[in-house]
Design an enzyme around this catalytic site. Structure first.
Site, PDB file in Angstrom:
ATOM      1  N   GLU A 274       0.808  -1.228   0.000  1.00 60.13           N
ATOM      2  CA  GLU A 274       0.000   0.000   0.000  1.00 60.13           C
ATOM      3  C   GLU A 274       0.840   1.276   0.000  1.00 60.13           C
ATOM      4  O   GLU A 274       0.790   2.049   0.960  1.00 60.13           O
ATOM      5  CB  GLU A 274      -0.845   0.026   1.280  1.00 60.13           C
ATOM      6  CG  GLU A 274      -2.134  -0.710   1.199  1.00 60.13           C
ATOM      7  CD  GLU A 274      -2.830  -0.769   2.550  1.00 60.13           C
ATOM      8  OE1 GLU A 274      -3.985  -1.197   2.541  1.00 60.13           O
ATOM      9  OE2 GLU A 274      -2.252  -0.412   3.586  1.00 60.13           O
ATOM     10  N   PRO A 275       1.625   1.515  -1.041  1.00 53.08           N
ATOM     11  CA  PRO A 275       2.420   2.744  -1.043  1.00 53.08           C
ATOM     12  C   PRO A 275       1.535   3.980  -1.259  1.00 53.08           C
ATOM     13  O   PRO A 275       0.610   3.946  -2.061  1.00 53.08           O
ATOM     14  CB  PRO A 275       3.359   2.552  -2.229  1.00 53.08           C
ATOM     15  CG  PRO A 275       2.673   1.582  -3.129  1.00 53.08           C
ATOM     16  CD  PRO A 275       1.780   0.732  -2.278  1.00 53.08           C
ATOM     17  N   GLY A 276       1.796   5.012  -0.517  1.00 57.18           N
ATOM     18  CA  GLY A 276       1.077   6.275  -0.698  1.00 57.18           C
ATOM     19  C   GLY A 276       2.098   7.347  -1.070  1.00 57.18           C
ATOM     20  O   GLY A 276       2.280   7.697  -2.244  1.00 57.18           O
ATOM     21  N   TYR A 317       5.436  17.933  12.165  1.00 53.29           N
ATOM     22  CA  TYR A 317       6.466  16.902  12.366  1.00 53.29           C
ATOM     23  C   TYR A 317       7.878  17.464  12.333  1.00 53.29           C
ATOM     24  O   TYR A 317       8.825  16.696  12.268  1.00 53.29           O
ATOM     25  CB  TYR A 317       6.415  15.869  11.231  1.00 53.29           C
ATOM     26  CG  TYR A 317       5.074  15.312  10.867  1.00 53.29           C
ATOM     27  CD1 TYR A 317       4.325  14.579  11.790  1.00 53.29           C
ATOM     28  CD2 TYR A 317       4.553  15.471   9.583  1.00 53.29           C
ATOM     29  CE1 TYR A 317       3.112  14.031  11.429  1.00 53.29           C
ATOM     30  CE2 TYR A 317       3.342  14.922   9.214  1.00 53.29           C
ATOM     31  CZ  TYR A 317       2.619  14.207  10.149  1.00 53.29           C
ATOM     32  OH  TYR A 317       1.420  13.656   9.781  1.00 53.29           O
ATOM     33  N   CYS A 344      -1.325  33.358  10.965  1.00 59.36           N
ATOM     34  CA  CYS A 344      -1.067  34.038  12.245  1.00 59.36           C
ATOM     35  C   CYS A 344      -0.579  33.036  13.277  1.00 59.36           C
ATOM     36  O   CYS A 344      -1.322  32.653  14.195  1.00 59.36           O
ATOM     37  CB  CYS A 344      -2.336  34.717  12.737  1.00 59.36           C
ATOM     38  SG  CYS A 344      -2.683  36.127  11.740  1.00 59.36           S
TER      39      CYS A 344
HETATM   40  C1  LIG Z   1      -2.816   1.401   6.589  1.00 63.60           C
HETATM   41  C2  LIG Z   1      -1.920   2.288   5.818  1.00 63.60           C
HETATM   42  N1  LIG Z   1      -1.539   1.922   4.596  1.00 63.60           N
HETATM   43  C3  LIG Z   1      -0.748   2.703   3.836  1.00 63.60           C
HETATM   44  C4  LIG Z   1      -0.291   3.913   4.305  1.00 63.60           C
HETATM   45  C5  LIG Z   1       0.560   4.722   3.398  1.00 63.60           C
HETATM   46  O1  LIG Z   1       1.752   5.073   3.946  1.00 63.60           O
HETATM   47  P1  LIG Z   1       2.803   5.845   3.055  1.00 63.60           P
HETATM   48  O2  LIG Z   1       2.145   7.032   2.506  1.00 63.60           O
HETATM   49  O3  LIG Z   1       3.884   6.179   4.001  1.00 63.60           O
HETATM   50  O4  LIG Z   1       3.248   4.886   1.993  1.00 63.60           O
HETATM   51  C6  LIG Z   1      -0.650   4.335   5.591  1.00 63.60           C
HETATM   52  C7  LIG Z   1      -0.116   5.577   6.172  1.00 63.60           C
HETATM   53  O5  LIG Z   1       0.774   5.510   6.990  1.00 63.60           O
HETATM   54  C8  LIG Z   1      -1.495   3.502   6.359  1.00 63.60           C
HETATM   55  O6  LIG Z   1      -1.897   3.883   7.563  1.00 63.60           O
HETATM   56  N1  LIG Z   2       0.511  12.466   7.424  1.00 59.87           N
HETATM   57  C1  LIG Z   2       1.778  11.825   7.645  1.00 59.87           C
HETATM   58  C2  LIG Z   2       1.781  10.393   7.271  1.00 59.87           C
HETATM   59  C3  LIG Z   2       0.656   9.643   7.866  1.00 59.87           C
HETATM   60  C4  LIG Z   2       0.520   8.374   7.162  1.00 59.87           C
HETATM   61  C5  LIG Z   2      -0.838   7.776   7.314  1.00 59.87           C
HETATM   62  N2  LIG Z   2      -0.940   6.786   8.360  1.00 59.87           N
HETATM   63  C6  LIG Z   2       2.876  12.602   6.978  1.00 59.87           C
HETATM   64  O1  LIG Z   2       2.661  13.612   6.424  1.00 59.87           O
HETATM   65  O2  LIG Z   2       4.008  12.238   6.989  1.00 59.87           O
END
Ligand SMILES: Cc1ncc(COP(=O)(O)O)c(C=O)c1O
Ligand SMILES: N[C@@H](CCCC[NH3+])C(=O)O
Length: 420
Positions: A274-276, A317, A344
């Protein structure tokens, strides 16, 4: 002048206004192609499930669908964008540690194929709603493998006290969850999910989690066809970050999965990841126009026309970013600036000690690697409008999300008597 996807940054701002999120489509496509090509094995099927929380919009989901990716959503809102994109429901996974009844109903009605069960309580809720609506749904159980990876504490998800998933130690509870699912007429148990956190560079943390999960599957002894190993693969924000190239990462993960399957004598039909961030992060750029500059006793500030409302990550962060002046790419970076937003809030500093050429009003600041968790975490703080999003490729640009307007925000000020 800096060009992104062979389009000049000043022309993008002229067409769409500032600030502006810009995505280089070719970079996204290359990432997706790498994942699709190298996360493959002869021993099991694989599936790339894009974590749409990183950034979602109709145009992106249409592209990912064309590449054969699946997606995960974590809310009715993310699901409604998937619906608008006509994303195939059989390729949608629904996550979340506190899914609301309405959201589960929405998912079932759209025909979402898989719901990831985050805890004991959700099992009853999903079984009840699936039976009521007479909708079949598959489930994975999210297990916390308790592998702590080195990343910011706010984005770790597999510590002992994580709010996500059910602990790998609670085997009896997990068995009970599976038994309930197996008893139900409409819910089908497919397997397990785990995710250890985000922006992780250490390959050994992913390998350790994979091995723990496969050993766990063996120990559970339940027929299991699917393992989802989550996402979390780090990207390069500054020179300090050294992500593993996607091809190498995929090859290593596949090797680790095959090795563990062999060691623990387990067979799986499918492994998902599950890459995001790693799909959209480096493809995204934010453009800002510089307003005033200001010298204090020890610092020199440049003020931009956005800030923490379009990028909360530095404030939240302490995240680091790199930047340039898009119209002065050939000048020496002899000056040091605090890049401050217009909110602000004293903490609204996007970059500390940025090395840049001499900056002047109306210069264009480009901040790199803002494609993940930028737009998706944007707010209307100080009633700022969310910027537009454009996709660029081969000298062409298209707006994919329009800029918010004051009218959009004003429209929410709706008063009415409540019938209690
Ligand atoms: C369940 C799950 N899958 C996938 C992701 C995607 O993570 P990333 O964007 O770091 O690949 C996240 C975020 O941390 C998540 O909570
Ligand atoms: N929102 C976070 C990552 C969260 C990932 C989702 N669980 C970031 O910007 O780094």
């Amino acid at each position: 002048m800096l060009q992104i996807g062979k389009v000049r940054c000043d022309e993008l701002l002229k067409a769409c206004g500032s600030p502006l999120y810009v995505y280089d489509e070719t970079q996204i496509e290359k990432k997706v192609e790498d994942y699709q090509t190298y996360f493959k094995s002869e021993n099991f099927d694989t599936e790339i499930v894009y974590a749409s929380k990183a950034f979602t919009c109709v145009a992106l989901l249409e592209k990912l669908n064309a590449y054969g990716c699946s997606i995960d959503v974590v809310s009715g809102g993310e699901l409604s964008i998937a619906k608008k994109a006509n994303f195939p429901s059989e390729n949608i996974y629904f996550h979340g540690n506190n899914k609301l009844n309405d959201e589960i109903i929405m998912a079932l009605e759209y025909g979402v194929k898989t719901i990831i069960m985050d805890n004991m309580y959700e099992v009853d809720q999903v079984i009840h709603l699936a039976e009521k609506l007479k909708k079949e749904v598959h489930v994975l159980i999210r297990v916390n493998p308790k592998v702590e990876a080195h990343t910011h504490e706010f984005i770790m998800t597999a510590t002992s006290d994580s709010k996500f998933g059910i602990s790998i130690d609670q085997k009896d509870d997990i068995k009970e969850m599976i038994a309930k699912v197996n008893d139900s007429e409409y819910v089908v148990f497919d397997g397990f999910h785990s995710h250890i956190g985000s922006q992780i560079f250490e390959e050994h943390a992913f390998v350790a989690a994979i091995d723990k999960m496969i050993a766990f599957i063996k120990e559970m002894g339940e027929p299991t066809s699917v393992l989802n190993i989550g996402g979390g693969f780090g990207v390069r924000y500054t020179d300090e970050d050294t992500p593993i190239p996607t091809k190498d990462l995929c090859i290593k993960l596949i090797e680790a999965i095959n090795q563990s399957l062999h060691t623990h004598d387990v067979q799986l039909d499918k492994v998902c990841m599950e890459p995001g961030r790693s799909i959209v992060g480096e493809a995204g750029y934010t453009l800002y126009e510089v307003g005033f500059t200001k010298k204090t006793q020890n610092k020199e500030f440049i003020f931009i026309d956005g800030g923490m409302a379009d990028n909360i990550r530095p404030a939240l962060y302490d995240a680091k970013y790199a930047c340039d002046i898009a119209n002065k790419m050939d000048q020496a970076k002899d000056y040091t600036y605090e890049v401050a937003g217009k909110c602000c809030e004293s903490g609204d500093i996007i970059i500390h000690d940025a090395k840049l050429p001499k900056v002047e009003t109306n210069d264009i600041l480009v901040v790199y690697t803002t494609g993940a968790y930028g737009y998706s975490m944007a707010s209307n703080y100080n009633c700022l409008n969310k910027p537009a999003v454009v996709f660029v490729k081969d000298g062409k640009a298209r707006q994919v999300v329009r800029r918010e307007t004051y009218e959009d925000q004003l429209a929410l000020n709706e008063e009415k008597e409540l019938q209690l």
